[in-house]
Design an enzyme around this catalytic site. Structure first.
Site, PDB file in Angstrom:
ATOM      1  N   PHE A 139       0.290  -2.382   8.774  1.00 55.96           N
ATOM      2  CA  PHE A 139      -0.457  -1.364   8.015  1.00 55.96           C
ATOM      3  C   PHE A 139      -1.788  -1.905   7.496  1.00 55.96           C
ATOM      4  O   PHE A 139      -2.670  -1.117   7.148  1.00 55.96           O
ATOM      5  CB  PHE A 139       0.331  -0.931   6.769  1.00 55.96           C
ATOM      6  CG  PHE A 139       1.615  -0.198   7.035  1.00 55.96           C
ATOM      7  CD1 PHE A 139       1.593   1.136   7.398  1.00 55.96           C
ATOM      8  CD2 PHE A 139       2.841  -0.838   6.890  1.00 55.96           C
ATOM      9  CE1 PHE A 139       2.771   1.830   7.617  1.00 55.96           C
ATOM     10  CE2 PHE A 139       4.027  -0.153   7.112  1.00 55.96           C
ATOM     11  CZ  PHE A 139       3.992   1.179   7.475  1.00 55.96           C
ATOM     12  N   ASN A 190     -10.845  10.290  -2.247  1.00 58.82           N
ATOM     13  CA  ASN A 190     -11.527  10.941  -1.115  1.00 58.82           C
ATOM     14  C   ASN A 190     -10.655  12.039  -0.533  1.00 58.82           C
ATOM     15  O   ASN A 190     -11.160  12.994   0.044  1.00 58.82           O
ATOM     16  CB  ASN A 190     -11.750   9.934   0.031  1.00 58.82           C
ATOM     17  CG  ASN A 190     -12.598   8.762  -0.406  1.00 58.82           C
ATOM     18  OD1 ASN A 190     -13.693   8.957  -0.906  1.00 58.82           O
ATOM     19  ND2 ASN A 190     -12.091   7.553  -0.226  1.00 58.82           N
ATOM     20  N   ARG A 224      -4.977  21.328   8.315  1.00 60.70           N
ATOM     21  CA  ARG A 224      -4.478  19.982   8.612  1.00 60.70           C
ATOM     22  C   ARG A 224      -2.957  19.992   8.680  1.00 60.70           C
ATOM     23  O   ARG A 224      -2.291  20.859   8.098  1.00 60.70           O
ATOM     24  CB  ARG A 224      -4.874  18.989   7.501  1.00 60.70           C
ATOM     25  CG  ARG A 224      -6.368  18.756   7.351  1.00 60.70           C
ATOM     26  CD  ARG A 224      -6.928  17.936   8.495  1.00 60.70           C
ATOM     27  NE  ARG A 224      -8.357  17.697   8.341  1.00 60.70           N
ATOM     28  CZ  ARG A 224      -9.304  18.538   8.741  1.00 60.70           C
ATOM     29  NH1 ARG A 224      -8.985  19.685   9.324  1.00 60.70           N
ATOM     30  NH2 ARG A 224     -10.584  18.240   8.593  1.00 60.70           N
ATOM     31  N   ARG A 280     -18.012  19.174   4.319  1.00 57.33           N
ATOM     32  CA  ARG A 280     -18.148  17.709   4.305  1.00 57.33           C
ATOM     33  C   ARG A 280     -18.461  17.262   5.734  1.00 57.33           C
ATOM     34  O   ARG A 280     -17.769  17.683   6.670  1.00 57.33           O
ATOM     35  CB  ARG A 280     -16.837  17.083   3.820  1.00 57.33           C
ATOM     36  CG  ARG A 280     -16.852  15.576   3.709  1.00 57.33           C
ATOM     37  CD  ARG A 280     -15.566  15.043   3.062  1.00 57.33           C
ATOM     38  NE  ARG A 280     -14.383  15.249   3.889  1.00 57.33           N
ATOM     39  CZ  ARG A 280     -13.167  14.831   3.563  1.00 57.33           C
ATOM     40  NH1 ARG A 280     -12.952  14.198   2.414  1.00 57.33           N
ATOM     41  NH2 ARG A 280     -12.137  15.062   4.356  1.00 57.33           N
ATOM     42  N   GLY A 309       0.819  -1.223   0.000  1.00 59.25           N
ATOM     43  CA  GLY A 309       0.000   0.000   0.000  1.00 59.25           C
ATOM     44  C   GLY A 309       0.847   1.266   0.000  1.00 59.25           C
ATOM     45  O   GLY A 309       2.077   1.223  -0.107  1.00 59.25           O
ATOM     46  N   ILE A 334       1.527   3.857   2.311  1.00 61.95           N
ATOM     47  CA  ILE A 334       2.533   4.130   3.354  1.00 61.95           C
ATOM     48  C   ILE A 334       3.452   2.919   3.511  1.00 61.95           C
ATOM     49  O   ILE A 334       4.669   3.058   3.697  1.00 61.95           O
ATOM     50  CB  ILE A 334       1.841   4.476   4.695  1.00 61.95           C
ATOM     51  CG1 ILE A 334       0.842   5.631   4.504  1.00 61.95           C
ATOM     52  CG2 ILE A 334       2.883   4.867   5.742  1.00 61.95           C
ATOM     53  CD1 ILE A 334      -0.064   5.883   5.705  1.00 61.95           C
ATOM     54  N   TYR A 341     -14.476   3.647  10.890  1.00 66.42           N
ATOM     55  CA  TYR A 341     -13.033   3.537  10.626  1.00 66.42           C
ATOM     56  C   TYR A 341     -12.245   3.972  11.854  1.00 66.42           C
ATOM     57  O   TYR A 341     -11.365   3.253  12.348  1.00 66.42           O
ATOM     58  CB  TYR A 341     -12.638   4.392   9.409  1.00 66.42           C
ATOM     59  CG  TYR A 341     -11.137   4.589   9.332  1.00 66.42           C
ATOM     60  CD1 TYR A 341     -10.301   3.537   8.986  1.00 66.42           C
ATOM     61  CD2 TYR A 341     -10.550   5.814   9.656  1.00 66.42           C
ATOM     62  CE1 TYR A 341      -8.910   3.699   8.960  1.00 66.42           C
ATOM     63  CE2 TYR A 341      -9.176   5.985   9.627  1.00 66.42           C
ATOM     64  CZ  TYR A 341      -8.364   4.927   9.278  1.00 66.42           C
ATOM     65  OH  TYR A 341      -6.999   5.084   9.266  1.00 66.42           O
ATOM     66  N   SER A 397      -4.050   6.666  13.911  1.00 65.95           N
ATOM     67  CA  SER A 397      -4.381   7.841  13.116  1.00 65.95           C
ATOM     68  C   SER A 397      -4.763   8.995  14.026  1.00 65.95           C
ATOM     69  O   SER A 397      -5.331   8.782  15.113  1.00 65.95           O
ATOM     70  CB  SER A 397      -5.570   7.474  12.217  1.00 65.95           C
ATOM     71  OG  SER A 397      -6.152   8.635  11.669  1.00 65.95           O
ATOM     72  N   ASN A 409      -3.060  -8.622   0.727  1.00 61.07           N
ATOM     73  CA  ASN A 409      -4.004  -9.315  -0.159  1.00 61.07           C
ATOM     74  C   ASN A 409      -4.290  -8.505  -1.418  1.00 61.07           C
ATOM     75  O   ASN A 409      -5.118  -8.900  -2.235  1.00 61.07           O
ATOM     76  CB  ASN A 409      -5.304  -9.678   0.578  1.00 61.07           C
ATOM     77  CG  ASN A 409      -6.085  -8.446   1.007  1.00 61.07           C
ATOM     78  OD1 ASN A 409      -5.664  -7.317   0.767  1.00 61.07           O
ATOM     79  ND2 ASN A 409      -7.231  -8.665   1.639  1.00 61.07           N
ATOM     80  N   LYS A 446      -9.598   2.010  14.785  1.00 64.58           N
ATOM     81  CA  LYS A 446      -8.256   2.423  15.231  1.00 64.58           C
ATOM     82  C   LYS A 446      -8.209   2.530  16.749  1.00 64.58           C
ATOM     83  O   LYS A 446      -7.263   2.060  17.393  1.00 64.58           O
ATOM     84  CB  LYS A 446      -7.873   3.767  14.598  1.00 64.58           C
ATOM     85  CG  LYS A 446      -7.636   3.701  13.100  1.00 64.58           C
ATOM     86  CD  LYS A 446      -6.413   2.858  12.761  1.00 64.58           C
ATOM     87  CE  LYS A 446      -6.261   2.600  11.284  1.00 64.58           C
ATOM     88  NZ  LYS A 446      -5.322   1.554  10.936  1.00 64.58           N
TER      89      LYS A 446
END
Ligand code: NAD
Ligand code: WQD
Length: 336
Positions: A80, A197, A230, A290, A10, A12, A148, A124, A32, A152
């Site tokens: 991860f 996103n 951010r 959002r 992925g 990261i 989500y 996160s 996977n 975490k």
């Protein structure tokens, strides 16, 4: 060290594998490929000139995970693998709980069976919810607003319970802020499926002409220009944070670190920096807020500096430059 990297194909994970290999560690990837491409693994080898062992396996598959631990003399795991889209997690929460929670439980159980007790976990900044003050520190109150984020937070707690039951475990929880950018080679980077996103992949797709314009989600927040702030962090800096975490593991314990730059940028500032770094115009329009976005969040990364000797090296310009370099050189991501 011999490091098992789950989710290593992925975004990261692939950058972290490069940094681990550059520092002389051996890497085994389990992925996977549900949100990644085998080509990323080939390119990790191409960039580093080193080989990695790759298993296309779901971490929930007990039998195959057991075989992997039998075949590889694993010293530590960097974990991860997981699903990561906030909006999607509200639509299909069970998939998120099954993948993220069950997957981690299976893996921890196999680690225990094999006496492997060192783990670095991808947490996160989402676990800070809507902070009352910034910058956020590791001991700030935690709260989450979507499935989500809940996975975490639950996994952070599960890992702490594992340590409490057996003090030989070494657990490092890394709370990432907003990873962007790509490897300077332009060979690995973020390759989202479908319409992105997140802000930077959306911007790069507008810049390359694949999407017509960016929607800026709200300009009426209580910030200087009205858009959200951010803490963006270069993915290579983030990857190096994992190497430092692995190399500084103590003999038993749970440690939590913020990995961010400590600086906040608004959406409009990111657009401006991207335009300067890429020489491309990014048409945008102001859209509604959002749901679930917090106005301002950035981290205090001083604990990681003090205890791990880690600090972000790259600024917003380099982050934008490298995001663009990746997009421009790979207009279709890893797909041919
Ligand atoms: P990514 O989707 O690019 O990487 C995750 C990888 O895990 C993918 O290659 C996917 O195929 C694999 N995977 C998922 N479920 C699996 C399973 N059951 N078995 C085996 N492999 C599986 O995401 P990323 O951005 O690299 O994020 C890595 C981790 O960091 C995730 O846990 C994510 O929640 C966390 N994180 C990401 C961000 C971010 O903004 N990117 C921020 C904070 C935390
Ligand atoms: C950044 C800013 C948007 C897209 C998410 C997860 C978080 C963590 C990192 C995993 C916000 C604005 C975005 C767009 C926009 N991931 N924006 N137009 O929401 O800060 O964090 O990724 O753990 O948990 O929530 O990142 O990149 O989506 O948004 O205006 O098309 O850009 O409103 O202010 P976010 P993001």
């Amino acid at each position: 060290m011999k490091i098992l990297v789950t989710g290593g194909a992925g975004y990261i994970g692939s950058h972290t594998c490069v940094e681990l290999l550059n520092e002389g560690h051996e890497v085994t990837i389990v992925d996977n490929l549900c949100n990644s491409n085998m080509e990323a693994v080939n390119r990790i080898e191409e960039i580093t000139g080193k080989e990695v062992a790759f298993y296309k396996v779901d971490i929930r598959d007990r039998e195959k995970m057991g075989q992997i631990f039998n075949e590889n003399d694993v010293d530590a795991v960097i974990h991860f693998a997981g699903l990561k889209a906030v909006g999607e997690s509200c639509e299909i929460p069970l998939e998120y709980y099954i993948n993220n929670i069950s997957g981690t439980l299976v893996m921890l159980d196999i680690m225990k069976e094999h006496g492997v007790k060192k783990i670095v976990f991808s947490s996160s900044a989402t676990v800070y919810g809507c902070p009352e003050t910034v910058p956020v520190k590791e001991d700030f109150p935690l709260s989450v607003t979507n499935p989500y984020g809940r996975t975490k937070l639950m996994l952070e707690e599960i890992l702490q319970d594992v340590y409490k039951s057996d003090n030989e475990w070494n657990v490092i929880l890394l709370r990432y802020f907003n990873p962007i950018g790509a490897h300077q080679s332009g060979r690995i980077g973020e390759d989202p499926n479908g319409i992105p996103n997140n802000l930077l992949p959306y911007i790069t797709k507008v810049a390359i002409g694949e999407l017509p314009q960016l929607n800026v989600f709200g300009d009426d927040y209580p910030t200087e220009d009205g858009t959200c702030i951010r803490d963006y962090i270069h993915v290579v800096d983030l990857a190096r944070g994992h190497v430092k975490a692995i190399e500084n593991m103590k003999n038993g314990g749970v440690e939590i670190y913020n990995l961010g730059t400590g600086k906040g940028y608004s959406v409009l500032e990111v657009i401006k920096n991207f335009e300067e770094a890429s020489g491309k115009k990014v048409p945008y329009k102001i859209a509604d807020r959002r749901q679930g976005d917090v106005a301002v969040i950035y981290g205090d990364p001083s604990k990681a500096k003090k205890e791990l000797g880690w600090e972000a090296q790259y600024g917003i310009k380099e982050m934008c430059r490298d995001s663009w370099n990746w997009q421009k050189n790979n207009p279709n991501g890893y797909k041919k």
